[in-house]
Design an enzyme around this catalytic site. Structure first.
Site, mmCIF file in Angstrom:
data_model
loop_
_atom_site.group_PDB
_atom_site.id
_atom_site.type_symbol
_atom_site.label_atom_id
_atom_site.label_comp_id
_atom_site.label_asym_id
_atom_site.label_seq_id
_atom_site.Cartn_x
_atom_site.Cartn_y
_atom_site.Cartn_z
ATOM 1 N N GLY A 12 34.667 81.356 59.231
ATOM 2 C CA GLY A 12 35.503 82.546 59.401
ATOM 3 C C GLY A 12 37.001 82.295 59.393
ATOM 4 O O GLY A 12 37.759 83.075 59.968
ATOM 5 N N SER A 13 37.456 81.237 58.705
ATOM 6 C CA SER A 13 38.904 80.996 58.715
ATOM 7 C C SER A 13 39.662 82.060 57.908
ATOM 8 O O SER A 13 40.778 82.433 58.264
ATOM 9 C CB SER A 13 39.227 79.591 58.212
ATOM 10 O OG SER A 13 39.034 79.488 56.824
ATOM 11 N N MET A 87 28.102 84.562 52.371
ATOM 12 C CA MET A 87 27.393 83.736 51.399
ATOM 13 C C MET A 87 26.016 84.288 51.042
ATOM 14 O O MET A 87 25.043 83.554 50.963
ATOM 15 C CB MET A 87 27.290 82.299 51.919
ATOM 16 C CG MET A 87 28.628 81.665 52.237
ATOM 17 S SD MET A 87 29.795 81.671 50.866
ATOM 18 C CE MET A 87 29.216 80.281 49.944
ATOM 19 N N LEU A 90 24.409 90.022 46.878
ATOM 20 C CA LEU A 90 24.321 91.428 47.282
ATOM 21 C C LEU A 90 23.397 92.183 46.327
ATOM 22 O O LEU A 90 23.403 91.935 45.120
ATOM 23 C CB LEU A 90 25.712 92.062 47.228
ATOM 24 C CG LEU A 90 26.786 91.361 48.067
ATOM 25 C CD1 LEU A 90 28.171 91.872 47.682
ATOM 26 C CD2 LEU A 90 26.524 91.576 49.541
ATOM 27 N N HIS A 106 37.009 83.948 46.316
ATOM 28 C CA HIS A 106 36.211 82.871 45.749
ATOM 29 C C HIS A 106 37.108 81.643 45.572
ATOM 30 O O HIS A 106 38.237 81.757 45.092
ATOM 31 C CB HIS A 106 35.625 83.301 44.399
ATOM 32 C CG HIS A 106 34.734 82.262 43.810
ATOM 33 N ND1 HIS A 106 33.465 82.021 44.290
ATOM 34 C CD2 HIS A 106 34.952 81.370 42.812
ATOM 35 C CE1 HIS A 106 32.928 81.023 43.597
ATOM 36 N NE2 HIS A 106 33.811 80.617 42.701
ATOM 37 N N THR A 138 31.717 93.397 41.829
ATOM 38 C CA THR A 138 30.886 94.142 40.879
ATOM 39 C C THR A 138 29.508 93.464 40.851
ATOM 40 O O THR A 138 29.355 92.355 41.387
ATOM 41 C CB THR A 138 31.516 94.128 39.469
ATOM 42 O OG1 THR A 138 31.721 92.758 39.089
ATOM 43 C CG2 THR A 138 32.839 94.878 39.431
HETATM 44 C C1 GAR Z 1 36.033 80.013 51.622
HETATM 45 O O1 GAR Z 1 36.539 78.895 50.959
HETATM 46 C C2 GAR Z 1 35.668 81.095 50.642
HETATM 47 O O2 GAR Z 1 36.514 81.151 49.522
HETATM 48 C C3 GAR Z 1 34.277 80.667 50.219
HETATM 49 O O3 GAR Z 1 33.673 80.218 51.389
HETATM 50 C C4 GAR Z 1 34.684 79.700 52.258
HETATM 51 C C5 GAR Z 1 34.527 80.382 53.595
HETATM 52 O O4 GAR Z 1 35.386 79.823 54.540
HETATM 53 N N1 GAR Z 1 33.555 81.748 49.630
HETATM 54 C C6 GAR Z 1 32.680 81.580 48.648
HETATM 55 O O5 GAR Z 1 32.386 80.504 48.188
HETATM 56 C C7 GAR Z 1 32.055 82.874 48.137
HETATM 57 N N2 GAR Z 1 31.431 82.641 46.883
HETATM 58 P P1 GAR Z 1 35.761 80.611 55.834
HETATM 59 O O6 GAR Z 1 34.427 81.038 56.472
HETATM 60 O O7 GAR Z 1 36.473 79.612 56.677
HETATM 61 O O8 GAR Z 1 36.598 81.787 55.454
#
Ligand code: GAR
Length: 213
Positions: A12-13, A87, A90, A106, A138
Site C-alpha cells: 500500500g505504498s 493484484m 477484474l 503499472h 479497460t
Molecule cells: C506498485 O509498484 C504498483 O505499480 C504495482 O504493484 C506495486 C504495489 O505497491 N502494480 C502492479 O503491478 C499492477 N499490475 P504498493 O502496494 O506499495 O503500492
C-alpha cells in the site's frame, strides 16, 4: 469535496502517497483490500480512513467477488476508483461498471512490459529506460488510455530491487497528480488518447514529465 475509493492487495505504498497528497483536495472515502493481511489496511485505519478486507477466497467465482466489491464501493458513491497495487484480474462487468472513472498504476512504460515482473524483464531486455504508467482501466489488461508516465534510466549496475525502488518513487509522484487532474475534470479521452485540459474547458498538450532519477 470529491472522493475516491482505493483498492489494494498488499503493502500500500501508493495508497499512502495518495492519502498523504490529499491535503483537503479530495477525500479518501474507503480503502478495500482483497487480502485481509494487507499491510496497507493498517496505515489507512491509523489515518482514520474506513478500511475493509473483502477476501476473494471466500467467493465462488471472480464475478461474485467483483459484484460484492462493487456493492461495497458504490455505498461510498466515489467520483473515482483507484487501483493501487490491486493484484487481481477484474471481470468485464466490473470494468464496464467503472468505465472512465477507474485508474490503475503499472510499474512499466506501457505498452512495454504489461503483466508481472516488469523490472526484471526491463533489465533482461536491455532497455535503457523504464518507468511507471497511470492509465484508465479497460477490459484488456494494462492497455487503457495513458494519463501520465514517469521515466527512469536503467543503470548498468541495476538489479530488480534497485530499479523497482527508483520506479516506485516516481509512482508516488505521478499517481496523486493523475488523481488531481481527473477530479478537477481536466482529463478527456478521445480515440484511446488522453488530453489534459488547462482547465475543465480549454484543451492543451499533455506535458510529458522530465526524465528523473
Ligand atoms: C506498485 O509498484 C504498483 O505499480 C504495482 O504493484 C506495486 C504495489 O505497491 N502494480 C502492479 O503491478 C499492477 N499490475 P504498493 O502496494 O506499495 O503500492
Amino acid at each position: 469535496m470529491k472522493s475516491i475509493v482505493i483498492l489494494i492487495s498488499g503493502r500500500g505504498s501508493n495508497m499512502e502517497a495518495i492519502i498523504n497528497a490529499a491535503q483537503g483536495e479530495y477525500r479518501v472515502a474507503m480503502v478495500i483490500s482483497n487480502r485481509p493481511d494487507a499491510a496497507g489496511l493498517v496505515f489507512a485505519r491509523e489515518r482514520g480512513i474506513s478500511a475493509a478486507a473483502l477476501d476473494h477466497k471466500l467467493y465462488p467465482s471472480r464475478e461474485s467477488f467483483d459484484q460484492a466489491l462493487a456493492a461495497e464501493i458504490d455505498r461510498c458513491a466515489p467520483d473515482l476508483v483507484v487501483l493501487a497495487g490491486y493484484m487481481r484480474i477484474l471481470s468485464d462487468d466490473f470494468v464496464r461498471h467503472y468505465a472512465g472513472r477507474m485508474l490503475n498504476i503499472h510499474p512499466s512504460l506501457l505498452p512495454a512490459f504489461s503483466g508481472l515482473h516488469t523490472h526484471r524483464r526491463a533489465i533482461e531486455s536491455g532497455a535503457q529506460v523504464h518507468g511507471a504508467t497511470v492509465h484508465f482501466v479497460t477490459p484488456e489488461l494494462d492497455a487503457g488510455p495513458i494519463v501520465i508516465q514517469a521515466v527512469v534510466t536503467v543503470l548498468p549496475d541495476d538489479d530488480e530491487a534497485s530499479l523497482a525502488a527508483r520506479v516506485l518513487k516516481q509512482e508516488h509522484r505521478i499517481y496523486p497528480q493523475a488523481i488531481r487532474w481527473f477530479l478537477a475534470g481536466r482529463l478527456r479521452v478521445c480515440d484511446n488518447r488522453v488530453r489534459l485540459l488547462a482547465s475543465a474547458l480549454v484543451p492543451q498538450t499533455l506535458t510529458v514529465p522530465a526524465l528523473e532519477q
